[in-house]
Write a protein that holds these residues in place. Structure first.
Motif, PDB file in Angstrom:
ATOM      1  N   VAL A  43       1.723  14.408  -0.789  1.00  0.00           N
ATOM      2  CA  VAL A  43       1.745  13.324   0.144  1.00  0.00           C
ATOM      3  C   VAL A  43       2.445  12.326  -0.390  1.00  0.00           C
ATOM      4  CG1 VAL A  43      -0.094  11.599   0.824  1.00  0.00           C
ATOM      5  CG2 VAL A  43      -0.861  14.167   0.676  1.00  0.00           C
ATOM      6  N   PRO A  44       3.134  11.580   0.857  1.00  0.00           N
ATOM      7  CA  PRO A  44       3.946  10.399   0.445  1.00  0.00           C
ATOM      8  C   PRO A  44       3.303   9.298  -0.375  1.00  0.00           C
ATOM      9  CG  PRO A  44       4.507  11.337   2.657  1.00  0.00           C
ATOM     10  CD  PRO A  44       3.152  12.156   2.281  1.00  0.00           C
ATOM     11  N   THR A  45       3.651   9.096  -1.353  1.00  0.00           N
ATOM     12  CA  THR A  45       3.113   8.200  -2.576  1.00  0.00           C
ATOM     13  C   THR A  45       3.827   6.743  -2.725  1.00  0.00           C
ATOM     14  OG1 THR A  45       1.980  10.051  -3.387  1.00  0.00           O
ATOM     15  CG2 THR A  45       2.083   7.959  -4.736  1.00  0.00           C
ATOM     16  N   TYR A  46       2.888   5.710  -2.643  1.00  0.00           N
ATOM     17  CA  TYR A  46       3.428   4.525  -3.155  1.00  0.00           C
ATOM     18  C   TYR A  46       2.780   4.108  -4.368  1.00  0.00           C
ATOM     19  CZ  TYR A  46       5.097  -0.428  -2.497  1.00  0.00           C
ATOM     20  OH  TYR A  46       5.768  -1.601  -2.778  1.00  0.00           O
ATOM     21  N   ILE A  47       3.634   3.428  -5.152  1.00  0.00           N
ATOM     22  CA  ILE A  47       3.357   3.011  -6.519  1.00  0.00           C
ATOM     23  C   ILE A  47       3.308   1.450  -6.411  1.00  0.00           C
ATOM     24  CG2 ILE A  47       3.718   2.833  -8.985  1.00  0.00           C
ATOM     25  CD1 ILE A  47       4.994   5.381  -8.635  1.00  0.00           C
ATOM     26  N   SER A  48       2.259   0.698  -6.644  1.00  0.00           N
ATOM     27  CA  SER A  48       2.015  -0.721  -6.793  1.00  0.00           C
ATOM     28  C   SER A  48       1.731  -1.165  -8.152  1.00  0.00           C
ATOM     29  CB  SER A  48       1.292  -1.013  -5.558  1.00  0.00           C
ATOM     30  OG  SER A  48       1.367  -2.489  -5.503  1.00  0.00           O
ATOM     31  N   LEU A  49       2.546  -1.788  -8.916  1.00  0.00           N
ATOM     32  CA  LEU A  49       2.021  -2.335 -10.289  1.00  0.00           C
ATOM     33  C   LEU A  49       2.109  -3.657 -10.233  1.00  0.00           C
ATOM     34  CD1 LEU A  49       3.104  -0.424 -13.386  1.00  0.00           C
ATOM     35  CD2 LEU A  49       3.240  -3.145 -13.298  1.00  0.00           C
ATOM     36  N   ASP A  50       0.794  -4.130 -10.426  1.00  0.00           N
ATOM     37  CA  ASP A  50       0.549  -5.373 -10.529  1.00  0.00           C
ATOM     38  C   ASP A  50       0.707  -5.769 -12.333  1.00  0.00           C
ATOM     39  OD1 ASP A  50      -0.562  -8.022 -11.357  1.00  0.00           O
ATOM     40  OD2 ASP A  50      -1.834  -8.000  -9.451  1.00  0.00           O
ATOM     41  N   ILE A  51       1.602  -6.536 -12.771  1.00  0.00           N
ATOM     42  CA  ILE A  51       1.900  -6.930 -14.036  1.00  0.00           C
ATOM     43  C   ILE A  51       0.513  -7.146 -14.828  1.00  0.00           C
ATOM     44  CG2 ILE A  51       2.496  -9.239 -14.260  1.00  0.00           C
ATOM     45  CD1 ILE A  51       4.632  -6.117 -15.600  1.00  0.00           C
ATOM     46  N   ASP A  52      -0.321  -7.734 -14.226  1.00  0.00           N
ATOM     47  CA  ASP A  52      -1.428  -8.131 -14.945  1.00  0.00           C
ATOM     48  C   ASP A  52      -2.538  -6.856 -15.065  1.00  0.00           C
ATOM     49  OD1 ASP A  52      -3.359  -7.821 -12.532  1.00  0.00           O
ATOM     50  OD2 ASP A  52      -3.141  -9.947 -12.061  1.00  0.00           O
ATOM     51  N   GLY A  53      -2.135  -5.530 -14.570  1.00  0.00           N
ATOM     52  CA  GLY A  53      -2.690  -4.614 -14.988  1.00  0.00           C
ATOM     53  C   GLY A  53      -2.660  -4.449 -16.582  1.00  0.00           C
ATOM     54  N   ALA A  70       4.936  -0.998   6.945  1.00  0.00           N
ATOM     55  CA  ALA A  70       6.216  -0.572   7.443  1.00  0.00           C
ATOM     56  C   ALA A  70       6.212   1.064   6.856  1.00  0.00           C
ATOM     57  CB  ALA A  70       7.378  -1.073   6.735  1.00  0.00           C
ATOM     58  N   ALA A  71       5.697   1.396   5.704  1.00  0.00           N
ATOM     59  CA  ALA A  71       5.772   2.827   5.253  1.00  0.00           C
ATOM     60  C   ALA A  71       4.893   3.680   6.296  1.00  0.00           C
ATOM     61  CB  ALA A  71       5.185   2.899   3.784  1.00  0.00           C
ATOM     62  N   ARG A  72       3.517   3.060   6.781  1.00  0.00           N
ATOM     63  CA  ARG A  72       3.102   4.057   7.603  1.00  0.00           C
ATOM     64  C   ARG A  72       3.880   4.510   8.843  1.00  0.00           C
ATOM     65  NH1 ARG A  72      -0.322   5.327  11.297  1.00  0.00           N
ATOM     66  NH2 ARG A  72      -2.704   5.849  11.106  1.00  0.00           N
ATOM     67  N   GLN A  73       4.426   3.482   9.417  1.00  0.00           N
ATOM     68  CA  GLN A  73       5.381   3.956  10.627  1.00  0.00           C
ATOM     69  C   GLN A  73       6.224   5.125  10.301  1.00  0.00           C
ATOM     70  OE1 GLN A  73       7.461   0.764  12.411  1.00  0.00           O
ATOM     71  NE2 GLN A  73       5.119  -0.096  13.277  1.00  0.00           N
ATOM     72  N   ARG A  74       6.543   5.240   9.271  1.00  0.00           N
ATOM     73  CA  ARG A  74       7.759   6.346   8.799  1.00  0.00           C
ATOM     74  C   ARG A  74       6.836   7.544   8.251  1.00  0.00           C
ATOM     75  NH1 ARG A  74       9.620  10.050   7.749  1.00  0.00           N
ATOM     76  NH2 ARG A  74      11.660  10.727   6.982  1.00  0.00           N
ATOM     77  N   PHE A  75       5.806   7.240   7.500  1.00  0.00           N
ATOM     78  CA  PHE A  75       4.973   8.248   6.851  1.00  0.00           C
ATOM     79  C   PHE A  75       3.763   8.853   7.157  1.00  0.00           C
ATOM     80  CE2 PHE A  75       8.440   6.471   3.750  1.00  0.00           C
ATOM     81  CZ  PHE A  75       9.029   7.638   3.659  1.00  0.00           C
ATOM     82  N   GLY A  76       3.042   7.977   7.977  1.00  0.00           N
ATOM     83  CA  GLY A  76       1.599   7.872   8.039  1.00  0.00           C
ATOM     84  C   GLY A  76       0.822   7.322   6.862  1.00  0.00           C
ATOM     85  N   PRO A  77      -0.327   7.571   6.871  1.00  0.00           N
ATOM     86  CA  PRO A  77      -1.241   6.934   5.925  1.00  0.00           C
ATOM     87  C   PRO A  77      -0.602   7.426   4.346  1.00  0.00           C
ATOM     88  CG  PRO A  77      -2.737   7.488   7.480  1.00  0.00           C
ATOM     89  CD  PRO A  77      -1.336   7.985   7.866  1.00  0.00           C
ATOM     90  N   VAL A  78      -0.442   6.621   3.375  1.00  0.00           N
ATOM     91  CA  VAL A  78       0.141   7.140   2.169  1.00  0.00           C
ATOM     92  C   VAL A  78      -0.908   7.329   1.148  1.00  0.00           C
ATOM     93  CG1 VAL A  78       2.445   6.383   2.695  1.00  0.00           C
ATOM     94  CG2 VAL A  78       0.991   4.887   1.530  1.00  0.00           C
ATOM     95  N   ALA A  79      -0.534   8.072   0.123  1.00  0.00           N
ATOM     96  CA  ALA A  79      -1.189   8.029  -1.164  1.00  0.00           C
ATOM     97  C   ALA A  79      -0.591   6.777  -1.850  1.00  0.00           C
ATOM     98  CB  ALA A  79      -0.914   9.284  -1.959  1.00  0.00           C
ATOM     99  N   LEU A  80      -1.711   6.366  -2.884  1.00  0.00           N
ATOM    100  CA  LEU A  80      -1.430   4.967  -3.609  1.00  0.00           C
ATOM    101  C   LEU A  80      -1.733   5.238  -5.109  1.00  0.00           C
ATOM    102  CD1 LEU A  80      -0.729   2.057  -3.341  1.00  0.00           C
ATOM    103  CD2 LEU A  80      -3.172   1.629  -3.213  1.00  0.00           C
ATOM    104  N   VAL A  81      -0.982   4.860  -5.876  1.00  0.00           N
ATOM    105  CA  VAL A  81      -1.202   4.709  -7.244  1.00  0.00           C
ATOM    106  C   VAL A  81      -1.079   3.222  -7.694  1.00  0.00           C
ATOM    107  CG1 VAL A  81      -0.611   5.132  -9.691  1.00  0.00           C
ATOM    108  CG2 VAL A  81      -0.195   7.039  -8.046  1.00  0.00           C
ATOM    109  N   HIS A  82      -2.297   2.566  -7.785  1.00  0.00           N
ATOM    110  CA  HIS A  82      -2.102   1.094  -7.934  1.00  0.00           C
ATOM    111  C   HIS A  82      -2.761   0.580  -9.223  1.00  0.00           C
ATOM    112  CE1 HIS A  82      -4.902  -2.512  -6.729  1.00  0.00           C
ATOM    113  NE2 HIS A  82      -3.624  -2.993  -7.138  1.00  0.00           N
ATOM    114  N   VAL A  83      -1.930   0.037 -10.094  1.00  0.00           N
ATOM    115  CA  VAL A  83      -2.135  -0.363 -11.309  1.00  0.00           C
ATOM    116  C   VAL A  83      -2.585  -1.794 -11.203  1.00  0.00           C
ATOM    117  CG1 VAL A  83      -1.222  -0.704 -13.981  1.00  0.00           C
ATOM    118  CG2 VAL A  83      -0.739   1.289 -12.224  1.00  0.00           C
ATOM    119  N   ASP A  84      -3.506  -2.532 -11.592  1.00  0.00           N
ATOM    120  CA  ASP A  84      -3.869  -3.681 -11.875  1.00  0.00           C
ATOM    121  C   ASP A  84      -5.119  -4.203 -12.401  1.00  0.00           C
ATOM    122  OD1 ASP A  84      -4.397  -6.408 -10.370  1.00  0.00           O
ATOM    123  OD2 ASP A  84      -3.727  -5.572  -8.436  1.00  0.00           O
TER     124      ASP A  84
END
Lengths: 306, 306, 306, 306, 306, 306
Positions: free
Chosen positions: A220-230, A122-136
């Motif tokens: 760059v538009p950025t998404y943060i995804s934090l898996d609590i098991d990080g 869904a984000a891509r449709q609005r922002f194109g490919p996004v940056a990601l901060v992924h904690v996991d």
């Protein structure tokens, strides 16, 4: 009203009615059908909301004043289909398209990690490919799990294949443990991801790391995804696939706070499993992390900046 | 070897190698993807096996001597696909076809109640439509749940549609609670099922009821399906959709023991959820009930009969 | 929406806006400051609401159809002052005056048992002294506890003193255990209460008892107060002052269902303590009991009567 | 002092100083080395004492007034050797010789069931072979367990061999479950014990049974030994070898109260295991049962008799 | 097969049949009779095996590939006698003699720490006095506990007396807390042990410490004994004698990984107590630590070395 | 006597009889009526005492020998009134006046944090305004909470108003989380308090901080108040208002040990909540911290100093 009374919305926020007039939408995705080990994340959104009762409006460390700055509301849960991963991913994607098309920033309470794929679609449709901060603890870049393409261990592989990520601006933090091949993390690296294994985080502040992330990601538009098991199981015991040797809570806070200044367009906290969270402190931690994600929204004012 | 040591097979039975030479096969189905509320039944087979360590070989009440009479082995778990109800039901059906075609009687450790449908499908191929003794809080005869046909609330509706049951020889015991319509149980009755609501079981022995069941069923091949939530939550707290006001443990024992003399061709205990079974006593109860199911196998000798 | 998703109101009812158009109001009173032993009842209203997710609309046993018959809404919690018994009792009384003056019937989720006094005070203003069906392990008729007049062990003594009860139409069911004097229950009896000790309930149906209650009470406005510790700790482990040897869940259901036909003007379930309810099954039981209280509202239709 | 404050002696009794001036001595035996399955009973004496805080002085059902009638004190724990069954049994025997030689009646908080053997040995020296009321899921008459003579599964076999029991005046109530041979209970019967299997207790009052016991036993000095696993796991979940299908709490009360009139010279509650008693309700139940044992002491006055 | 299905061997390894063809043997010792405080370690081997289901074959941090390099099998449990410390120590010693005489390296799942003495006795017969890396909160060098020589607090005193250790090559890490004398640790030091108190580990990496250990120990056959209470209770809550202020999980990993290069001839993880490990995360941690012990076996290949 | 046996006084100390001959008095204050979120601290004094069984007499890190140096006794609990904050504060104040007037140093086991106000009031009468070392997640300097002046969130505001503190010698350590205003901690600073936010403690030893504290405070009579929620929830899960990102256990030990040399006149550990401490490890931690507080008493000898 005492803390423990009243409606159990996130921080007792009003129920959201329209994404249009909302800067940050709290959204629950009570879905755990894509889990490989201990289930229970389906119960997390209600539990995180309940435990969010302990949160007060101001962030003492960053002096952020989110509720004085922007409109925040709790939109309840996405009506997923607990019996079908495929249908649920579609439902989630459609739901988040609505959010992003209204220039609203979702802070999501998962659910298992499979839910990040439709959010990124869904984000891509609005922002194109996004940056990601992924904690996991896990790269979640498996090609498949037990023969299936859409699980909680595969979303970022799918995301790359579907061109949802700006791969040079992806940072994965906290990876560790055992793998299906000794080179599991090499795939991430071969895509250009910046992989920070947990071992490289031990006994140190992550402020320098995050300085680097901000520099690399820029606007760059950025998404943060934090898996609590990080986080280490000592800090977040209530989760489905715990891995010893993870991040401390203070490091998780440093990561989120270190995203301040980025163009954050959405964030999530996933994989809290209430049946394994007998003290409810993991839900309480997740509530705090979601609050910190709200506080770094670009339009939130901070006393520290005044 | 102390009780708590050694391999955690059911009652420390040997691992089964061939259904051909086995009278009763203990089989786990670690599947809970079709659950509507609290998950966790996927973890039950291992937990029930672990707690079965407390079981000794002889049944003091019925004087049954199962291990002196027949061949019993633990065949481990069916390799279900945790991400797909449809695929798992197919896997289960094929697995049980093998069992039934070898004239072996499966005693199954669930898993959620959706797994009974493929077991009954496999049974039909060998036996034709079977009689059923069904202990449960819920009729599990919904047409669909949240739009889906194959869930833990629909197996017996599907079973009737697929002609798997000899409807006049079906008994449902322990039904109660709240429903989607005030006439939920009427569908069961309209199929010819004998429905015994929990209210009709309160404060009484179920020996007379079972006498009637045996008379009605006669020698027809019979399957026993025991959802642990048929029992009251005081007796079986560790389950996913508990309903207050259910059967006592002694009534559950009366039901299974009351099936002695029937032509039992298979049995299951389902819906134990270890994350909600903190004392592990529900798993221990399930182990006992599975043992009692073994004890009523037609070829088991009993000192009481000698 | 799956059961475990969406807003955690009672049975996912709409949030109440006006008592005027509401037949039955679900109200939480998150207060436990008047507790003498284990605290925690303050957390019960949210937990009971969460666990009420398992409830479906129709009552299979009585065939009651509450939602087809009357307007029911969840009004959230009374904003008590957790630091002051005195102030809280006043706040509660004023809140319930509003309810009763609108001819609305409150079904209350406690909270400790002290909260029944202000409810009865409010009821008196509308109805005069009321009949009472009181389920409890304790008479709650102490003159004082540890020197204090307003505690969870004294509300019915205060109620008699303040002429809130039609004493000849008061029934106390389930009393037992140890006392401060060997004649503790004599005070109740000397007021004309009908006292049914737990020992007189063992191993029997309470249908005959309730037939007598209905006969004795007739059409007098009646309040039902159910302390969850009236039930045996096996059925309701999550409470603050458990007493072994209590009622079974089926007896509690018989009592509430046996109130059908009475002129019930309000009801409560109190003393659930979530910190001692690790499986959450006591909250789930309380949700069911509150639902049964809704079902006996005089204007609820039942298929059984059609 | 609030209930939960002050020294954690049994019912906040004074600490005993001399058995000579004491009618009933509360004694803990924190020993679980002879356990075969789940350990933890070593922790029970402290936990039962803590939970006894909820007990008030008078028995509402029997109107007994123990503290108005006799001297009762808490003597703390026997200093067992947790590493040696043999040494501990000797320590216990010597300790209880002191008690009995002072005409003091011990009410013991176990500990596992092995501790009853040295108590009975000490009793024999004062009283000769005694009558026994034994509540248990297991006969505890094994010849040996895992090759050992002194375990929690063998004390009554040893007691018979050592002539500690008046076998025709022994009643075992609640036996059930699985056994090492189909005739396990026959040994008890062959010694002249009156064996009442749990199945014969289901759904009925045990008052008639106890009438028979009193008649049979007459004035012979009588010991009561109550293994908490005699009760159903729904009532007493916190124990080491739970067996489904046991006595209800009300039946346990009927048994102890039914011993009123016997010449009771000692009693115990054993096998509570706090690590498996997360709500602490099993300890609380044990505290109540120990209190009831005090109440039937021959010299306790009761208002019912006045 | 999903992670949570199938036989609960360590990492679902095959059941070992002969030590002769096995490089590393996983062995459980379900023994806790020598425990001084909270029992329960007897239940650990089964629980650790169950939770090992989350482990995948490759070590992402060290890139070790144990299953590609050596033969590893799970040999189940040593059939100890739960009622006798003396007999059990003899049984264990004989069992491990078999292992060592086959040049097989045991990785042991305890059990309490008393079991290390017979393992070291067996090791001495094959290797002579061994070097030791001992992680623990306690020195376990008491002369006796409560008068007994063989307990979980004395094994290393006995080991020195019996000449089982190469004292100049013993390192004890993590010692802390309270003691029986202010110079408790001096005995260790006087034997030539290198004692690293927990206070010297706070807030630092243990890589330098382990570099020193490897240098000091050289090629001497080395045993690793890791008492889970060496870690802080935040990391390993499920144990019997927790001491605040211990090592972090990452430090425990640094210690084991830092043993790579040593001539490791055996290792153990002891003192996990499942009844105090409600989330089961301590068992999961122990499974990970045992896996890491396998990974440092001298013949295990690592991608890092290729 | 094994650790788990005998009277559950703190470290099995004798029961105190007179403050006059006692250097350090262990005192419980089982009060939690001033709690704003999860209750339960009323149950802490008994639980901390029970878990203190694991403590041995000597401090291995500091080599302190408290029992060889001074008189220490357990005086049980203050008989607070659980129904009234106001009355309880008065009772506590009077109780502590007795202690201080006898030159006895109280080490208090709370209870919620409201109890520190009457202790400081009593201290002032003997010592004048005191220095304070305050470990906490919260400043506890609110003007009021929910309209009330005396709660667990306001004691130090009241203390300043009542001139109980030497404000320039107050240090608050560990403050963090969310607040009612972005400048919550400014009030503390404006009083001259030295505020050390948790963020400034992450990843570092607090020895330098405490060196500064000792320098600043000098010989002024000093009180230590340690709210267990000053520690991170990973270290102290069993508390009522947990805040992620707190101190580690080793930092808490550094703080208390760093107070050695100060003129400590009293200390407390508050806000442990046993119902949320399922492993009991938070109580055990509190017992250790209370022990460390005893060890720094000015008259305690240490081997390190000899």
């Amino acid at each position: 009203m005492p803390r423990f009374g009243g409606p159990a919305t996130f921080m007792r926020l009003p129920v959201g009615e329209s994404f249009q007039d909302t800067d940050v939408a709290i959204v629950g995705v009570p879905f755990d059908t894509a889990t490989s080990n201990r289930p229970g994340a389906r119960l997390a959104p209600r539990e995180i909301r309940d435990e969010s009762r302990l949160l007060r409006p101001y962030n003492m460390a960053t002096r952020a004043m989110p509720f004085d700055s922007i409109q925040i509301a709790d939109f309840g849960d996405v009506p997923i289909n607990t019996y079908s991963i495929e249908k649920s991913l579609k439902i989630i994607e459609n739901y988040y398209k609505q959010i992003f098309s209204n220039d609203c920033c979702p802070v999501t309470l998962g659910g298992d990690h499979s839910i990040v794929l439709p959010i990124l679609r869904a984000a891509r449709q609005r922002f194109g490919p996004v940056a990601l901060v992924h904690v996991d603890a896990h790269a979640d870049c498996n090609d498949s799990m037990f023969g299936e393409q859409f699980t909680h261990g595969t979303p970022f592989r799918r995301a790359v294949e579907q061109d949802l990520l700006d791969c040079s601006k992806v940072t994965q933090i906290g990876l560790r443990g055992t793998g299906y091949s000794p080179s599991d993390f090499d795939w991430s690296r071969s895509q250009g991801f910046h992989v920070v294994e947990a071992e490289n985080c031990w006994n140190r502040s992550l402020v320098p790391l995050m300085n680097g992330v901000r520099e690399r990601v820029g606007n760059v538009p950025t998404y943060i995804s934090l898996d609590i098991d990080g986080l280490d199981p000592s800090c977040a015991p209530g989760t489905g696939t715990p891995e010893p040797g993870g991040l401390t809570t203070s490091q998780a806070l440093e990561i989120i706070r270190g995203c301040h200044g980025l163009n954050v367009i959405g964030a999530d906290v996933v994989e809290v499993s209430p049946p394994f969270d007998l003290t409810r402190n993991t839900s309480l931690l997740a509530a705090n992390l979601a609050y910190e994600m709200v506080c770094i929204h670009p339009r939130v004012r901070s006393l520290a900046n005044d």
